[in-house]
Design an enzyme around this catalytic site. Structure first.
Site, PDB file in Angstrom:
ATOM      1  CG  HIS A  22      -1.331  -0.335  18.800  1.00  0.00           C
ATOM      2  ND1 HIS A  22      -0.995   0.555  17.803  1.00  0.00           N
ATOM      3  CD2 HIS A  22      -0.227  -0.458  19.577  1.00  0.00           C
ATOM      4  CE1 HIS A  22       0.257   0.949  17.986  1.00  0.00           C
ATOM      5  NE2 HIS A  22       0.745   0.349  19.052  1.00  0.00           N
TER       6      HIS A  22
ATOM      7  NE  ARG B  51      -4.709  15.742  11.431  1.00  0.00           N
ATOM      8  CZ  ARG B  51      -4.171  14.542  11.208  1.00  0.00           C
ATOM      9  NH1 ARG B  51      -4.936  13.486  11.113  1.00  0.00           N
ATOM     10  NH2 ARG B  51      -2.877  14.404  11.094  1.00  0.00           N
TER      11      ARG B  51
ATOM     12  CG  MET C 246      -2.382   2.614   8.496  1.00  0.00           C
ATOM     13  SD  MET C 246      -1.963   1.915  10.113  1.00  0.00           S
ATOM     14  CE  MET C 246      -0.257   2.433  10.235  1.00  0.00           C
TER      15      MET C 246
ATOM     16  CD  GLU D 248      -2.563  -7.358  14.392  1.00  0.00           C
ATOM     17  OE1 GLU D 248      -3.374  -6.736  13.688  1.00  0.00           O
ATOM     18  OE2 GLU D 248      -1.332  -7.168  14.337  1.00  0.00           O
TER      19      GLU D 248
ATOM     20  CG  LEU E   9      -9.999   8.857  13.325  1.00  0.00           C
ATOM     21  CD1 LEU E   9     -10.824   7.665  13.815  1.00  0.00           C
ATOM     22  CD2 LEU E   9     -10.617   9.444  12.056  1.00  0.00           C
TER      23      LEU E   9
HETATM   24  C1  GRF Z   1      -2.283  -4.795  11.532  1.00  0.00           C
HETATM   25  O1  GRF Z   1      -1.095  -5.300  12.079  1.00  0.00           O
HETATM   26  C2  GRF Z   1      -2.789  -3.712  12.421  1.00  0.00           C
HETATM   27  O2  GRF Z   1      -2.682  -3.992  13.776  1.00  0.00           O
HETATM   28  C3  GRF Z   1      -1.848  -2.623  12.023  1.00  0.00           C
HETATM   29  O3  GRF Z   1      -1.809  -2.706  10.607  1.00  0.00           O
HETATM   30  C4  GRF Z   1      -2.005  -4.047  10.236  1.00  0.00           C
HETATM   31  C5  GRF Z   1      -3.160  -4.081   9.288  1.00  0.00           C
HETATM   32  O4  GRF Z   1      -3.285  -5.273   8.626  1.00  0.00           O
HETATM   33  N1  GRF Z   1      -2.164  -1.362  12.557  1.00  0.00           N
HETATM   34  P1  GRF Z   1      -4.613  -5.583   7.790  1.00  0.00           P
HETATM   35  O5  GRF Z   1      -4.885  -4.408   6.878  1.00  0.00           O
HETATM   36  O6  GRF Z   1      -5.721  -5.840   8.752  1.00  0.00           O
HETATM   37  O7  GRF Z   1      -4.240  -6.811   6.989  1.00  0.00           O
END
Ligand code: GRF
Length: 199
Positions: free
Chosen positions: A110, A66, A91, A175, A94
């Site tokens: 999140h 890492r 994903m 989001e 870190l």
């Molecule tokens: C989003 O729902 C984010 O919160 C999650 O993965 C998704 C990513 O979507 N961790 P994108 O790559 O922004 O379209």
């Protein structure tokens, strides 16, 4: 002085696109680079199409090391002079070392109403628990996973018969409203949480 924002992604990058598009006009920040740990991430091309530098640092080249991955990540970001990092569907977990370097300057989104459902499969878990409400959280990144001061939340209803995908799609729309709203405030030095009403 313009605040420079680096955006880290792993996938399609829809949050990255909404963040990058939001940083125009009187906004205190501008995007400076998009970095993905996954060279096949669709978001890399979407970034390039918006005229942004887009770089892949493939975590698989570093195996379990890492520290070496994060050194390469830092090296990729460095030339662009980012002041703030936004994790947007990034994903990889870190390490404390990397997080420490960016403490107070790194945000994450999140897909749950933290502190509920840290980690993966948030929508399936909310449905299984019988929750009537779900949502998303933007928070400062600290060494503990999906923890750190909350900078904003957006809520949606969980509807009868929802599948995890139905709920994910509903949350993703929020989001896309929440993250730009939080970043705008944060880049201006204001850490008061942004609370969006349920839609
Ligand atoms: C989003 O729902 C984010 O919160 C999650 O993965 C998704 C990513 O979507 N961790 P994108 O790559 O922004 O379209």
């Amino acid at each position: 002085m313009t605040v420079r924002v680096g955006i880290l992604i792993s996938g399609g990058g829809s949050n990255m696109v909404t963040l990058a598009r939001s940083m125009t006009g009187v906004h205190p920040a501008r995007p400076c680079v998009v970095v993905s740990n996954n060279p096949d991430a669709g978001g890399l091309d979407r970034a390039r199409n918006m005229g942004l530098p887009a770089v892949a640092v493939d975590h698989r080249s570093y195996g379990k090391d890492r520290a070496a991955f994060e050194a390469a990540l830092s090296e990729a970001i460095e030339p662009y002079g980012a002041d703030i990092l936004c994790l947007a569907g990034f994903m990889r977990v870190l390490t404390g070392d990397f997080v420490g370097k960016w403490q107070g300057r790194m945000l994450n989104i999140h897909p749950s109403l933290l502190p509920k459902y840290r980690g993966l499969d948030t929508h399936a878990r909310a449905i299984a628990a019988g929750d009537r409400e779900a949502g998303c959280t933007v928070h400062e990144v600290t060494p503990a996973l999906d923890d750190g001061p909350i900078l904003g939340q957006g809520r949606v209803p969980v509807l009868p018969g929802d599948t995890p995908d139905d709920l994910a799609a509903r949350v993703l729309k929020v989001e896309h409203r929440l993250y730009p709203a939080v970043l705008r405030r944060f880049a201006a030095g204001d850490r008061r949480p942004v609370i969006l009403r349920q839609t």
